[in-house]
Design a protein around this motif. Structure first.
Motif, PDB file in Angstrom:
ATOM      1  N   LEU A 124       0.824  -1.213   0.000  1.00  0.00           N
ATOM      2  CA  LEU A 124       0.000   0.000   0.000  1.00  0.00           C
ATOM      3  C   LEU A 124       0.857   1.261   0.000  1.00  0.00           C
ATOM      4  O   LEU A 124       0.599   2.199  -0.763  1.00  0.00           O
ATOM      5  N   ALA A 125       1.878   1.303   0.838  1.00  0.00           N
ATOM      6  CA  ALA A 125       2.747   2.484   0.891  1.00  0.00           C
ATOM      7  C   ALA A 125       3.483   2.670  -0.427  1.00  0.00           C
ATOM      8  O   ALA A 125       3.626   3.797  -0.916  1.00  0.00           O
ATOM      9  N   GLY A 126       3.937   1.581  -1.011  1.00  0.00           N
ATOM     10  CA  GLY A 126       4.603   1.665  -2.313  1.00  0.00           C
ATOM     11  C   GLY A 126       3.664   2.177  -3.384  1.00  0.00           C
ATOM     12  O   GLY A 126       4.039   3.015  -4.214  1.00  0.00           O
ATOM     13  N   GLY A 127       2.435   1.697  -3.387  1.00  0.00           N
ATOM     14  CA  GLY A 127       1.448   2.147  -4.366  1.00  0.00           C
ATOM     15  C   GLY A 127       1.115   3.618  -4.211  1.00  0.00           C
ATOM     16  O   GLY A 127       1.022   4.364  -5.198  1.00  0.00           O
ATOM     17  N   ILE A 128       0.938   4.071  -2.979  1.00  0.00           N
ATOM     18  CA  ILE A 128       0.632   5.488  -2.731  1.00  0.00           C
ATOM     19  C   ILE A 128       1.800   6.371  -3.169  1.00  0.00           C
ATOM     20  O   ILE A 128       1.609   7.427  -3.786  1.00  0.00           O
ATOM     21  N   THR A 129       3.017   5.915  -2.875  1.00  0.00           N
ATOM     22  CA  THR A 129       4.203   6.680  -3.268  1.00  0.00           C
ATOM     23  C   THR A 129       4.317   6.777  -4.787  1.00  0.00           C
ATOM     24  O   THR A 129       4.594   7.850  -5.340  1.00  0.00           O
ATOM     25  N   VAL A 130       4.100   5.668  -5.471  1.00  0.00           N
ATOM     26  CA  VAL A 130       4.178   5.669  -6.935  1.00  0.00           C
ATOM     27  C   VAL A 130       3.065   6.529  -7.522  1.00  0.00           C
ATOM     28  O   VAL A 130       3.287   7.257  -8.497  1.00  0.00           O
ATOM     29  N   PHE A 131       1.867   6.462  -6.952  1.00  0.00           N
ATOM     30  CA  PHE A 131       0.773   7.312  -7.420  1.00  0.00           C
ATOM     31  C   PHE A 131       1.179   8.785  -7.361  1.00  0.00           C
ATOM     32  O   PHE A 131       1.006   9.537  -8.320  1.00  0.00           O
ATOM     33  N   GLY A 132       1.738   9.192  -6.218  1.00  0.00           N
ATOM     34  CA  GLY A 132       2.156  10.586  -6.068  1.00  0.00           C
ATOM     35  C   GLY A 132       3.286  10.953  -7.015  1.00  0.00           C
ATOM     36  O   GLY A 132       3.246  12.002  -7.670  1.00  0.00           O
ATOM     37  N   GLY A 133       4.292  10.104  -7.125  1.00  0.00           N
ATOM     38  CA  GLY A 133       5.425  10.386  -8.002  1.00  0.00           C
ATOM     39  C   GLY A 133       5.030  10.426  -9.465  1.00  0.00           C
ATOM     40  O   GLY A 133       5.439  11.319 -10.217  1.00  0.00           O
ATOM     41  N   ALA A 134       4.212   9.461  -9.880  1.00  0.00           N
ATOM     42  CA  ALA A 134       3.768   9.433 -11.277  1.00  0.00           C
ATOM     43  C   ALA A 134       2.893  10.643 -11.582  1.00  0.00           C
ATOM     44  O   ALA A 134       2.997  11.248 -12.660  1.00  0.00           O
ATOM     45  N   GLY A 135       2.038  11.031 -10.647  1.00  0.00           N
ATOM     46  CA  GLY A 135       1.192  12.203 -10.847  1.00  0.00           C
ATOM     47  C   GLY A 135       2.013  13.468 -11.019  1.00  0.00           C
ATOM     48  O   GLY A 135       1.738  14.295 -11.898  1.00  0.00           O
TER      49      GLY A 135
ATOM     50  N   SER B  95       4.089  16.213 -19.169  1.00  0.00           N
ATOM     51  CA  SER B  95       3.201  15.785 -20.254  1.00  0.00           C
ATOM     52  C   SER B  95       2.101  16.831 -20.446  1.00  0.00           C
ATOM     53  O   SER B  95       1.860  17.653 -19.574  1.00  0.00           O
ATOM     54  N   ALA B  96       1.453  16.744 -21.565  1.00  0.00           N
ATOM     55  CA  ALA B  96       0.369  17.679 -21.864  1.00  0.00           C
ATOM     56  C   ALA B  96      -0.992  17.013 -21.675  1.00  0.00           C
ATOM     57  O   ALA B  96      -1.988  17.455 -22.247  1.00  0.00           O
ATOM     58  N   LEU B  97      -1.041  15.955 -20.865  1.00  0.00           N
ATOM     59  CA  LEU B  97      -2.289  15.217 -20.661  1.00  0.00           C
ATOM     60  C   LEU B  97      -3.246  15.990 -19.763  1.00  0.00           C
ATOM     61  O   LEU B  97      -2.841  16.818 -18.953  1.00  0.00           O
ATOM     62  N   GLU B  98      -4.538  15.680 -19.903  1.00  0.00           N
ATOM     63  CA  GLU B  98      -5.578  16.261 -19.060  1.00  0.00           C
ATOM     64  C   GLU B  98      -5.480  15.675 -17.649  1.00  0.00           C
ATOM     65  O   GLU B  98      -4.898  14.610 -17.443  1.00  0.00           O
ATOM     66  N   ALA B  99      -6.084  16.332 -16.679  1.00  0.00           N
ATOM     67  CA  ALA B  99      -6.033  15.905 -15.268  1.00  0.00           C
ATOM     68  C   ALA B  99      -6.608  14.495 -15.082  1.00  0.00           C
ATOM     69  O   ALA B  99      -6.061  13.680 -14.336  1.00  0.00           O
ATOM     70  N   GLY B 100      -7.713  14.188 -15.771  1.00  0.00           N
ATOM     71  CA  GLY B 100      -8.322  12.857 -15.655  1.00  0.00           C
ATOM     72  C   GLY B 100      -7.413  11.754 -16.164  1.00  0.00           C
ATOM     73  O   GLY B 100      -7.309  10.686 -15.560  1.00  0.00           O
ATOM     74  N   ALA B 101      -6.746  12.016 -17.278  1.00  0.00           N
ATOM     75  CA  ALA B 101      -5.820  11.028 -17.838  1.00  0.00           C
ATOM     76  C   ALA B 101      -4.613  10.839 -16.927  1.00  0.00           C
ATOM     77  O   ALA B 101      -4.118   9.720 -16.753  1.00  0.00           O
ATOM     78  N   ILE B 102      -4.160  11.917 -16.323  1.00  0.00           N
ATOM     79  CA  ILE B 102      -3.013  11.818 -15.404  1.00  0.00           C
ATOM     80  C   ILE B 102      -3.383  10.993 -14.182  1.00  0.00           C
ATOM     81  O   ILE B 102      -2.611  10.128 -13.748  1.00  0.00           O
ATOM     82  N   ILE B 103      -4.564  11.212 -13.642  1.00  0.00           N
ATOM     83  CA  ILE B 103      -5.016  10.423 -12.485  1.00  0.00           C
ATOM     84  C   ILE B 103      -5.116   8.948 -12.868  1.00  0.00           C
ATOM     85  O   ILE B 103      -4.664   8.067 -12.128  1.00  0.00           O
ATOM     86  N   ALA B 104      -5.717   8.687 -14.043  1.00  0.00           N
ATOM     87  CA  ALA B 104      -5.867   7.296 -14.492  1.00  0.00           C
ATOM     88  C   ALA B 104      -4.515   6.619 -14.678  1.00  0.00           C
ATOM     89  O   ALA B 104      -4.310   5.477 -14.228  1.00  0.00           O
ATOM     90  N   LEU B 105      -3.583   7.300 -15.343  1.00  0.00           N
ATOM     91  CA  LEU B 105      -2.247   6.714 -15.561  1.00  0.00           C
ATOM     92  C   LEU B 105      -1.491   6.541 -14.242  1.00  0.00           C
ATOM     93  O   LEU B 105      -0.782   5.550 -14.056  1.00  0.00           O
ATOM     94  N   SER B 106      -1.650   7.476 -13.324  1.00  0.00           N
ATOM     95  CA  SER B 106      -1.000   7.372 -12.017  1.00  0.00           C
ATOM     96  C   SER B 106      -1.559   6.178 -11.232  1.00  0.00           C
ATOM     97  O   SER B 106      -0.812   5.438 -10.593  1.00  0.00           O
ATOM     98  N   LEU B 107      -2.878   6.010 -11.292  1.00  0.00           N
ATOM     99  CA  LEU B 107      -3.491   4.853 -10.621  1.00  0.00           C
ATOM    100  C   LEU B 107      -3.035   3.535 -11.245  1.00  0.00           C
ATOM    101  O   LEU B 107      -2.778   2.557 -10.532  1.00  0.00           O
ATOM    102  N   LEU B 108      -2.944   3.505 -12.581  1.00  0.00           N
ATOM    103  CA  LEU B 108      -2.453   2.297 -13.259  1.00  0.00           C
ATOM    104  C   LEU B 108      -1.006   1.991 -12.870  1.00  0.00           C
ATOM    105  O   LEU B 108      -0.658   0.833 -12.608  1.00  0.00           O
TER     106      LEU B 108
END
Length: 178
Positions: A47-58, A65-78
């Motif tokens: 869980l901690a690793g996933g949360i850290t990666v979510f924040g770093g990727a976001g 990148s020039a992506l929209e906020a929704g796409a960034i959230i989706a890619l960060s979650l993936l």
């Protein structure tokens, strides 16, 4: 959104540092309070690793990148989910299988065969070495029969009293029917 990503990244890094420095202290203090939530993939490391990666990727996707906020959230979650699965399958699950303890209880000593390493006087204390699994352990010993037991003699632990192994010389029976 940047604040959320930075918060997740900081939370993950702080959790990692705290768990390395005082993880055992916290675990001992809680005495397994959260053991009922023992779903393997909800491991704190994952869980901690996933949360850290979510924040770093976001943060990275927002800045570079020039992506929209929704796409960034989706890619960060993936990315977080992918790393979580990878961490679970590559680290957590194999470590669960490989866990082996070389610990023992003093109550397991009676009946064990050992060898005197420091002579055991008739009245007083010496030391014996007993094999447990793949390792050896040293124990304070006293003579059960109140006889001198020199170094190198095989002994059997008769009982344990006040943390001291009381031992007698081990006599092997050869050629007798038992």
């Amino acid at each position: 959104m940047q604040t959320l990503y930075l918060g997740c990244l900081a939370l993950g890094v702080i959790f990692a540092i705290v768990s390395v420095l005082v993880g055992d202290v916290i675990g001992d203090a809680l005495h397994g309070v959260f053991d009922f939530v023992s779903v393997d993939f909800l491991n704190p490391t994952v869980l901690a690793g996933g949360i850290t990666v979510f924040g770093g990727a976001g943060i990275l996707l927002t800045r570079y990148s020039a992506l929209e906020a929704g796409a960034i959230i989706a890619l960060s979650l993936l990315a977080a989910a992918f790393l979580g699965v990878l961490m679970y399958l590559g680290v957590v699950k194999p470590m669960d299988k490989s866990e082996m303890s070389n610990g023992f209880s003093m109550s397991e000593l009676p009946g064990k065969i050992g060898e005197v390493t420091v002579p055991v006087p008739a009245k007083g204390y010496g030391e014996i070495m007993v094999k447990f699994g793949a390792g050896n352990s040293l124990h304070t010993a006293a003579s059960f029969d109140h006889e001198l037991l020199p170094a190198g003699v095989k002994v059997v632990v008769v009982e344990v009293r006040d943390g001291v192994a009381e031992v007698s010389e081990f006599e092997e029976r050869k050629g007798e029917d038992l």
